[in-house]
Design a protein around this motif. Structure first.
Motif, mmCIF file in Angstrom:
data_model
loop_
_atom_site.group_PDB
_atom_site.id
_atom_site.type_symbol
_atom_site.label_atom_id
_atom_site.label_comp_id
_atom_site.label_asym_id
_atom_site.label_seq_id
_atom_site.Cartn_x
_atom_site.Cartn_y
_atom_site.Cartn_z
ATOM 1 N N ILE A 39 -10.283 -3.845 -6.745
ATOM 2 C CA ILE A 39 -8.988 -3.210 -6.475
ATOM 3 C C ILE A 39 -8.954 -2.644 -5.063
ATOM 4 N N GLU A 40 -10.046 -1.991 -4.647
ATOM 5 C CA GLU A 40 -10.105 -1.469 -3.286
ATOM 6 C C GLU A 40 -10.043 -2.605 -2.272
ATOM 7 N N ALA A 41 -10.706 -3.719 -2.578
ATOM 8 C CA ALA A 41 -10.670 -4.875 -1.678
ATOM 9 C C ALA A 41 -9.255 -5.414 -1.538
ATOM 10 N N LEU A 42 -8.523 -5.442 -2.652
ATOM 11 C CA LEU A 42 -7.146 -5.921 -2.606
ATOM 12 C C LEU A 42 -6.288 -4.993 -1.746
ATOM 13 N N ARG A 43 -6.490 -3.691 -1.889
ATOM 14 C CA ARG A 43 -5.728 -2.743 -1.066
ATOM 15 C C ARG A 43 -6.041 -2.931 0.420
ATOM 16 N N GLN A 44 -7.307 -3.121 0.726
ATOM 17 C CA GLN A 44 -7.693 -3.344 2.118
ATOM 18 C C GLN A 44 -7.049 -4.614 2.659
ATOM 19 N N ALA A 45 -7.011 -5.661 1.828
ATOM 20 C CA ALA A 45 -6.467 -6.942 2.262
ATOM 21 C C ALA A 45 -4.964 -6.881 2.472
ATOM 22 N N ARG A 46 -4.286 -5.998 1.731
ATOM 23 C CA ARG A 46 -2.849 -5.845 1.926
ATOM 24 C C ARG A 46 -2.536 -5.153 3.245
#
Length: 244
Positions: A39-46
């Motif tokens: 989830i943190e990775a997805l936020r970073q990627a956004r």
């Protein structure tokens, strides 16, 4: 190449730190961002368009394979995992490499060189767009028919696309029309930041998504902003709506 952005996502802090340290030594010019779960990775990627992502496959919230589907072709993915059974799935997602833990510096260097080669090829295409259809910018409008009339539709006006036999139905607030492309063919031309495929039969304009709600039977449905349609989200694409 000197400004390459790398994401490292692994839920094991020690292994993540070791990988970051090794990458920093092998590619000191790169900017490295870390994430402790999917989830943190997805936020970073956004927030950041990463050039390369080193992803653990088994992570809480969102696994590495699901993240790779979100990233698509814009990010070159290297899977780093203790498990060898996911290799075929990883390469189906277009992985640059699949590295087993524990990782040696020589093996990591080979994976990094493959990623850098992909980035170099992308840079060549960007410098010479006439050499590759993939370097063409996403269109801002399309032609669609209603009966014998051809309409010129601004993509900003599209609420969603729907697969309709060999055609695709285009839905705006004012009309519904058809184009002579399959949903898959159309998807290859669209800006992935503006349109998300949510089902094998539906692609939706991101700015028209109002909410995602789960029904009593567990199915996920999208409610649209300013439009009465409800669109189904298949299991394969539900990761798009986690952590939002």
């Amino acid at each position: 190449m000197s400004a390459a952005r790398i994401l490292v996502a692994d839920d094991e802090p020690l292994l993540r730190a070791e990988l970051i340290d090794a990458l920093a030594r092998l590619w000191p010019e790169a900017a490295i961002t870390e994430a402790g779960d999917g989830i943190e990775a997805l936020r970073q990627a956004r927030a950041t368009a990463f050039d390369v992502a080193f992803l653990d496959i088994r992570m809480p919230g969102l696994d590495g394979l699901e993240l790779a589907r979100v990233f698509g072709a814009r990010t070159h993915v290297v899977f780093v995992t203790a498990y060898g059974e996911h290799a075929l799935d990883a390469f189906d997602e277009g992985a640059v490499d699949y590295v087993l833990k524990p990782i040696g510096m020589e093996r990591l260097a080979r994976a990094l060189e493959r990623a850098r080669s992909r980035l170099a090829a992308r840079d060549v295409e960007a410098d010479a767009p006439h050499l590759s259809a993939h370097a063409k910018p996403a269109p801002s409008w399309l032609q669609a028919t209603v009966g014998t009339t051809i309409h010129f539709i601004d993509l900003a006006d599209v609420v969603y696309f729907c697969a309709d036999a060999k055609y695709t139905r285009v839905v705006t607030d004012k009309l519904e029309a058809h184009i002579r492309l399959s949903l898959k063919e159309l998807g290859e031309t669209l800006d992935p930041n503006a349109f998300w495929q949510i089902h094998r039969g539906y692609t939706v304009g991101v700015r028209r998504i109002a909410s995602a709600a789960r029904a009593e039977d567990g199915a996920l449905w999208l409610h649209l902003r300013g439009h009465p349609a409800r669109l189904p989200v298949s299991q394969r694409f539900q990761h798009l709506f986690r952590g939002m």
